[in-house]
Design a protein around this motif. Structure first.
Motif, mmCIF file in Angstrom:
data_model
loop_
_atom_site.group_PDB
_atom_site.id
_atom_site.type_symbol
_atom_site.label_atom_id
_atom_site.label_comp_id
_atom_site.label_asym_id
_atom_site.label_seq_id
_atom_site.Cartn_x
_atom_site.Cartn_y
_atom_site.Cartn_z
ATOM 1 N N SER A 1 -18.652 9.917 -8.190
ATOM 2 C CA SER A 1 -18.294 8.547 -7.792
ATOM 3 C C SER A 1 -17.161 8.629 -6.783
ATOM 4 N N LEU A 2 -17.187 7.708 -5.836
ATOM 5 C CA LEU A 2 -16.172 7.676 -4.798
ATOM 6 C C LEU A 2 -15.586 6.279 -4.679
ATOM 7 N N VAL A 3 -14.301 6.231 -4.351
ATOM 8 C CA VAL A 3 -13.665 4.976 -3.979
ATOM 9 C C VAL A 3 -13.516 4.976 -2.459
ATOM 10 N N TYR A 4 -14.094 3.957 -1.831
ATOM 11 C CA TYR A 4 -14.002 3.788 -0.384
ATOM 12 C C TYR A 4 -12.889 2.802 -0.062
ATOM 13 N N VAL A 5 -12.011 3.203 0.813
ATOM 14 C CA VAL A 5 -10.933 2.332 1.303
ATOM 15 C C VAL A 5 -11.330 1.883 2.695
ATOM 16 N N LEU A 6 -11.451 0.556 2.885
ATOM 17 C CA LEU A 6 -11.941 0.032 4.159
ATOM 18 C C LEU A 6 -10.984 -1.007 4.739
ATOM 19 N N GLN A 7 -10.858 -0.969 6.060
ATOM 20 C CA GLN A 7 -10.065 -1.946 6.782
ATOM 21 C C GLN A 7 -10.805 -2.351 8.036
ATOM 22 N N LYS A 8 -10.472 -3.506 8.576
ATOM 23 C CA LYS A 8 -11.140 -3.956 9.799
ATOM 24 C C LYS A 8 -10.764 -3.040 10.950
ATOM 25 N N GLY A 9 -11.771 -2.720 11.773
ATOM 26 C CA GLY A 9 -11.502 -1.825 12.883
ATOM 27 C C GLY A 9 -12.633 -1.875 13.872
ATOM 28 N N GLU B 1 -0.718 2.633 -1.783
ATOM 29 C CA GLU B 1 -0.728 3.622 -0.704
ATOM 30 C C GLU B 1 -1.303 3.044 0.590
ATOM 31 N N TYR B 2 -2.368 2.271 0.490
ATOM 32 C CA TYR B 2 -3.084 1.823 1.677
ATOM 33 C C TYR B 2 -2.862 0.359 2.034
ATOM 34 N N ALA B 3 -2.391 -0.434 1.084
ATOM 35 C CA ALA B 3 -2.195 -1.854 1.363
ATOM 36 C C ALA B 3 -0.754 -2.283 1.189
ATOM 37 N N GLY B 4 0.119 -1.341 0.903
ATOM 38 C CA GLY B 4 1.534 -1.647 0.776
ATOM 39 C C GLY B 4 1.818 -2.592 -0.377
ATOM 40 N N SER B 5 2.727 -3.519 -0.121
ATOM 41 C CA SER B 5 3.139 -4.450 -1.172
ATOM 42 C C SER B 5 2.393 -5.772 -1.045
ATOM 43 N N SER B 6 1.085 -5.696 -0.849
ATOM 44 C CA SER B 6 0.275 -6.910 -0.718
ATOM 45 C C SER B 6 0.445 -7.771 -1.954
#
Length: 275
Positions: free
Chosen positions: A267-275, A78-83
């Motif tokens: 519990s949480l999953v954090y999705v992080l990207q550079k910004g 969902e968030y990183a595509g077809s990495s």
């Protein structure tokens, strides 16, 4: 740092530890940190370093783990595509690495625990002991499923990992949340404190500030709904409740219900990207 809570290693030694609060970051630290941590991981109930499936609880854990493997890959897609390149840090016995490889993704895994690596090798999953040999590689995705809480030196261990992510890469980090309803309810008995194996205890504020300082942004959070029930079950056991199953099911349900309003899941999953 100020005193927050006194708790015990209920799973193994019974030793007492103190949780200290960094008020600015809303981050807890376990004190003291033992000089040698390996002995604290050497007990049969530490299931993430084994593939045990003998007791009902172990069978339930393995069943939920299979569901979670699919869910984790869904989030990545969902968030990183077809990495194409993924590094799983704290890979345990290599279940996630094995799963995503079976879906035709390229994946490496890092696991410092020798016993867990040997179990992984027996399943055909070779894992690295540390990231030193990976210093020249770059990954589209790095995952840490309940790993950061084990870091002895948070800054020293986190920064080299961030250097392994491509410029447009994504981080997926799963952590217990000490601001959750079940954490507040169980207090010193909350199983996700798991001292001294867990040396750090995070909130959403802590993750946002820690990574903001490093140029990363939380772009999404995802709940790990089953964790509320599993942690509640262990917590009821630590309290000595003979009726732990119905009590844990109710508390897990209530924790998730509260979190639907507050966002403070167990519990949480954090999705992080550079910004």
């Amino acid at each position: 740092m100020k005193h927050y809570l006194t708790t015990k290693d209920y799973a193994n030694t019974g030793e007492t530890f103190v949780l200290e609060l960094d008020e600015q970051f809303q981050l807890l630290r376990t004190t003291p940190c033992p000089d040698k941590l390996d002995p604290y991981y050497q007990h049969e109930s530490y299931i993430s370093h084994t593939d045990r499936s003998f007791t009902f609880l172990e069978k339930l854990y393995q069943l939920v783990k299979k569901y979670s493997l699919r869910k984790k890959l869904d989030w990545i897609q969902e968030y990183a595509g077809s990495s194409s390149a993924i590094l799983d840090v704290g890979a345990g016995t290599g279940s996630f690495v094995s799963y995503i490889r079976s879906k035709d993704w390229k994946a490496d895994g890092v696991e410092p625990n020798k016993k867990a690596r040997e179990i992984g090798a027996s399943k055909g999953v070779s894992l690295f002991e540390n990231t030193a040999v990976l210093s020249r590689r770059k990954y589209d995705v790095i995952t840490m499923w309940h790993v950061m809480e084990h870091f002895v030196d948070l800054n020293k261990q986190l920064d080299p990992l961030l250097g392994l992510v491509k410029e447009e890469g994504t981080l997926f980090i799963a952590l217990p949340n000490f601001k959750s309803h079940d954490a507040e309810y169980y207090a010193e008995y909350w199983a996700a404190y798991d001292v001294p194996r867990h040396l750090w205890h995070f909130s959403r504020t802590a993750i946002e500030k820690i990574f903001q300082e490093r140029g990363w942004k939380v772009v999404a959070t995802k709940p790990m709904l089953f964790d509320a029930f599993y942690i509640s079950l262990l917590s009821e056991e630590y309290k000595g409740n003979r009726f732990k199953w119905p009590s844990a099911c109710w508390r897990g349900f209530m924790s998730n219900l509260y979190a639907m309003r507050t966002g403070e899941y167990s519990s949480l999953v954090y999705v992080l990207q550079k910004g």
